[in-house]
Structures are given as C-alpha cells and as structure tokens.
Design an enzyme around this catalytic site. Structure first.
Site, mmCIF file in Angstrom:
data_model
loop_
_atom_site.group_PDB
_atom_site.id
_atom_site.type_symbol
_atom_site.label_atom_id
_atom_site.label_comp_id
_atom_site.label_asym_id
_atom_site.label_seq_id
_atom_site.Cartn_x
_atom_site.Cartn_y
_atom_site.Cartn_z
ATOM 1 N N GLU A 178 61.211 8.767 12.000
ATOM 2 C CA GLU A 178 61.018 7.321 11.810
ATOM 3 C C GLU A 178 62.161 6.723 10.998
ATOM 4 O O GLU A 178 62.683 5.648 11.317
ATOM 5 C CB GLU A 178 59.679 7.049 11.119
ATOM 6 N N THR A 244 57.090 3.947 6.836
ATOM 7 C CA THR A 244 55.716 3.425 6.721
ATOM 8 C C THR A 244 54.753 4.361 6.007
ATOM 9 O O THR A 244 53.640 3.959 5.687
ATOM 10 C CB THR A 244 55.142 3.174 8.131
ATOM 11 N N SER A 313 54.518 13.422 6.890
ATOM 12 C CA SER A 313 54.856 12.738 5.638
ATOM 13 C C SER A 313 53.611 12.148 4.979
ATOM 14 O O SER A 313 53.342 12.356 3.795
ATOM 15 C CB SER A 313 55.870 11.625 5.936
HETATM 16 S S1 SF4 Z 1 50.913 6.082 10.212
HETATM 17 FE FE1 SF4 Z 1 51.157 3.846 10.327
HETATM 18 S S2 SF4 Z 1 53.196 3.506 11.161
HETATM 19 FE FE2 SF4 Z 1 52.666 5.655 11.571
HETATM 20 S S3 SF4 Z 1 51.750 5.631 13.607
HETATM 21 FE FE3 SF4 Z 1 50.042 5.377 12.169
HETATM 22 S S4 SF4 Z 1 49.774 3.142 11.955
HETATM 23 FE FE4 SF4 Z 1 51.780 3.509 12.890
#
Ligand code: SF4
Length: 410
Positions: A178, A244, A313
């Site tokens: 990511e 995120t 993560s």
């Molecule tokens: S953890 Fe958050 S950013 Fe990652 S796939 Fe799930 S909703 Fe999307």
C-alpha cells in the site's frame, strides 16, 4: 454497509451471530465495550470490532467473480490480495497466480503475462509504474481492480497537498504494497518522502532544522524520496498522510512532532503556511479495531490471542496495543495451538515465529481475550475458540452462550 457476496466458508457460525447481536443493539457503532462470551469453565472477551473490513470483502468478492467469469483464462493477482495466508491459499487453489511477492519481487516475469490474461489489482492498490506496464501490454486494469476506496482517499489527499505546494510526508512501511502504491501516486503531484516511525520523523526534524547534513539525509532517506527532492528547500511546507493501517497514536505523535518542528523553524504565527492542518488518513476499520482493542485493556484476562497473517500491518498494531497489558500471542490460525502446553506464534520483536511452552494457566477457569485483523476470516476466529475449548477438555455449548449474550443485550 454494503453486503458482499463472499464464499460461505469465510463466514462463521459463532462470530457472525455475535456480531449480529452487537450491531442490532448498536447500529451507530457508539459502544466499543467488549463482548463477553461465557462458557462453563472458560470466558472469551471479544473486541467489539475485528475481522473482515469493507475493502477486504470487496476484494474477495471481485476476485471470486473474476474466477467465475473467466473459466478459460489465466488469472493473476499482482501480489497477495490481502495479508491473510488462508485467503491467498484458497485463491491459489482456485487457480489464481501471483505476479509479485509482498516485497515487490517478481514471481512471474512480465514477459509471461499476455493481453488475454486477467490481472486483478489487490486491495492495497498498485503503483503507476505497474499500471503502465499492464496497460502497455493491453491488459484491462479497471475491470478487476479491487483497490480499497480508503486507500484511494489517501492518494487524493496527497494530490491535494501537492496542488497546494506541500511536500507529502507518508507515514508508512516503505516495503508494504500500500505504501509503495501511495508513494507512487503521491510523487506524481508532490515532492514525497516515506517515514516509518517517530525515530525517523526525529531524524527528518533535525534535517529540517539544519542540524544534520546532506549525507545524513541521503543515508536515511535516499531510497524513499521522490526524484529531485531538495532537503534544504522542499521542507518549507509539509503535510502528513499515512498508510491506512498504521497505529493511530504513532501517526498523531509524528504529526505533532513535525508541526512543532515547523513552529520552531518558522514561528507559530505562520504555522498554517508551513504545516498542512489535516487529519490522519487511517481507514474506518483501523480506527474501529484499534479503539475496540484499547477498550480490551480495561478488562482483566489471563491471556490474549490476536489472529491474522504475520505480514498484516493492521494486525501487528493490535498486538502492540494488547501486549502493553497482557501476555499476548499472535497466531495465524488454530493450527498454531499445538496442544495444551505448546504454541507456535509470531514474535513481532524478533520478527520470526517462535515456540512457547506453558502458555495457558492450568490452575483456574480461563478468561481469554480474542481479536483479529481486518484480513482475517471470522471462521478462523471460530476455529481458534473451538480449539481453545478442546484444549481445556470442554464441550462448548455455543447455543446457550449466544442465548445468554442475546438476553444481556435485550
Ligand atoms: S484495512 Fe482499511 S484501507 Fe485496508 S482494505 Fe480494509 S478498509 Fe480498506
């Protein structure tokens, strides 16, 4: 929230009903208190929020749709769709192949990918450079693009910061898919740099204040800056975004620290000119799961288990939070609970799996905390609960426990 069409074996007889009971009584998600699931001889304390998030269910739905719609084609995923071994193994079992590993190393050469192949973009998104390789090959990149909208939101925010002439500081793990994707998109619009943690933020802070040399800057960040970034002139205006799934408190600490650095350099009266006043870009699932895990710290328990892929993560941050108070074991699934006395688990600090003996107290009825990461199927959590019951020689009466839970929330 949208209901996704995902294979039934990812759903679960226990956890899905627990979640339904809780959400029926708290559909605005204001109550972060844990769920107590009582059995004779063992009590489970479950986080209010855990397990598959919007982005993961969306990615799973699209991937299985790609399989169903293309029975005669070769189907590739750019890399692991999400960081969960059982989900990725099931996709492979169904014929999906991976083009890269999670570090970005090629598992299949680009020459082996042809225009008639189907390529799925994972929930983490991908880099502009890889998108361009696929497009040059004539591969349709939009049809099975599972990039999570919460990741795209970070890209949009980076673009806005760039348009406003800020250098983008990305708080993330530089090797993570990511963050590699976010860096690639951010640098299209702004000078950009990736920082892993508060220690690296402090190094950057000293560079901004002129306390460290160009050589120091190159030593720490040369592989993680956009081309042409000038450490003397490109840090006059900065803004922070993040992967995120980072730890919310750490991003806050980094933002506060860097805001203070800019105040020291330019004076607090000019702070908005030099530090973009933005909120973090963590997704709702990271926020909910971390807040629910913090609520677990109010409880007493004998031991905690966090379930998820070892390269996940968001899962690793739940471990970091829980181990402040509890003996915490990070396991990928129930098979890590070898027997009553032995557990195989991931040690974040040693960065490897280890074996531990005598991990369960034997002299009392157990109180066990359980949570999982956003890429862990609820069915895996069910099996961990069942396995822990089995190891205590208990026959878990699920129906009675769920009836008691339902009555408690009437
Ligand atoms: S953890 Fe958050 S950013 Fe990652 S796939 Fe799930 S909703 Fe999307």
């Amino acid at each position: 929230m949208k209901q996704f069409d995902i294979p039934l074996y990812y759903r679960s007889p226990i956890i899905s009903r627990v979640k339904a009971i809780r959400s029926n009584n708290d559909n605005r998600k204001k109550d972060f208190s844990p769920t107590l699931l009582n059995f004779d001889g063992i009590q489970f304390v479950l986080a209010r929020h855990f397990g598959f998030c919007f982005g993961v269910e969306n990615a799973i739905e699209i991937s299985y749709r790609a399989l169903a719609e293309n029975p005669d084609k070769r189907i590739f995923l750019l890399s692991q769709m999400i960081h969960n071994p059982s989900v990725n193994a099931d996709l492979e079992k169904n014929g999906i192949e991976f083009i890269q590993d999670t570090q970005g190393n090629q598992l299949k050469e680009w020459d082996e990918i042809h225009p008639e192949d189907v390529v799925i973009i994972p929930a983490f998104g991908t880099t502009i450079e890889i998108e361009s390789i696929l497009e040059k090959k004539g591969i349709e990149t939009k049809k099975y693009n599972t990039t999570c909208p919460f990741v795209e939101r970070v890209w949009n925010k980076s673009e806005k910061l760039g348009n406003d002439d800020y250098t983008v500081i990305i708080h993330g793990k530089d090797k993570h898919e990511e963050t590699r994707a976010t860096f690639s998109h951010a640098k299209e619009h702004a000078k950009s740099i990736v920082l892993r943690d508060i220690e690296e933020a402090k190094i950057l802070g000293e560079i901004i204040l002129g306390k460290r040399s160009k050589a120091d800057f190159a030593k720490h960040f040369s592989t993680r800056t956009s081309e042409g970034l000038n450490f003397e002139t490109d840090f006059d205006r900065i803004g922070v975004v993040n992967q995120t799934t980072m730890l919310a408190s750490e991003t806050q600490e980094i933002s506060d620290y860097l805001a203070d650095i800019m105040n020291q350099k330019f004076g607090s009266e000019n702070k908005d000119q030099h530090f973009a006043n933005t909120r973090d870009t963590l997704c709702y699932a990271t926020n909910d799961n971390q807040t629910a895990t913090l609520a677990l710290l109010e409880e007493d328990a004998d031991v905690a288990f966090v379930i998820g892929g070892y390269n996940s993560s968001n899962t690793s941050h739940l471990v970091e939070l829980l181990e402040k108070k509890f003996k915490t074991y990070y396991i990928k699934d129930e098979t890590e609970l070898i027997d009553k006395d032995h557990i195989h688990h991931y040690d974040l600090h040693q960065n490897k799996t280890v074996d531990t003996e005598n991990y369960l107290p034997t002299d009392k009825a157990l109180k066990i905390i359980i949570t999982s990461g956003a890429s862990c199927p609820d069915s895996t959590v069910d099996r961990v609960i069942q396995r822990l019951g089995e190891l205590q020689d208990l026959n878990l009466d699920v129906e009675s426990a769920l009836t008691i839970l339902k009555n408690n929330f009437k």
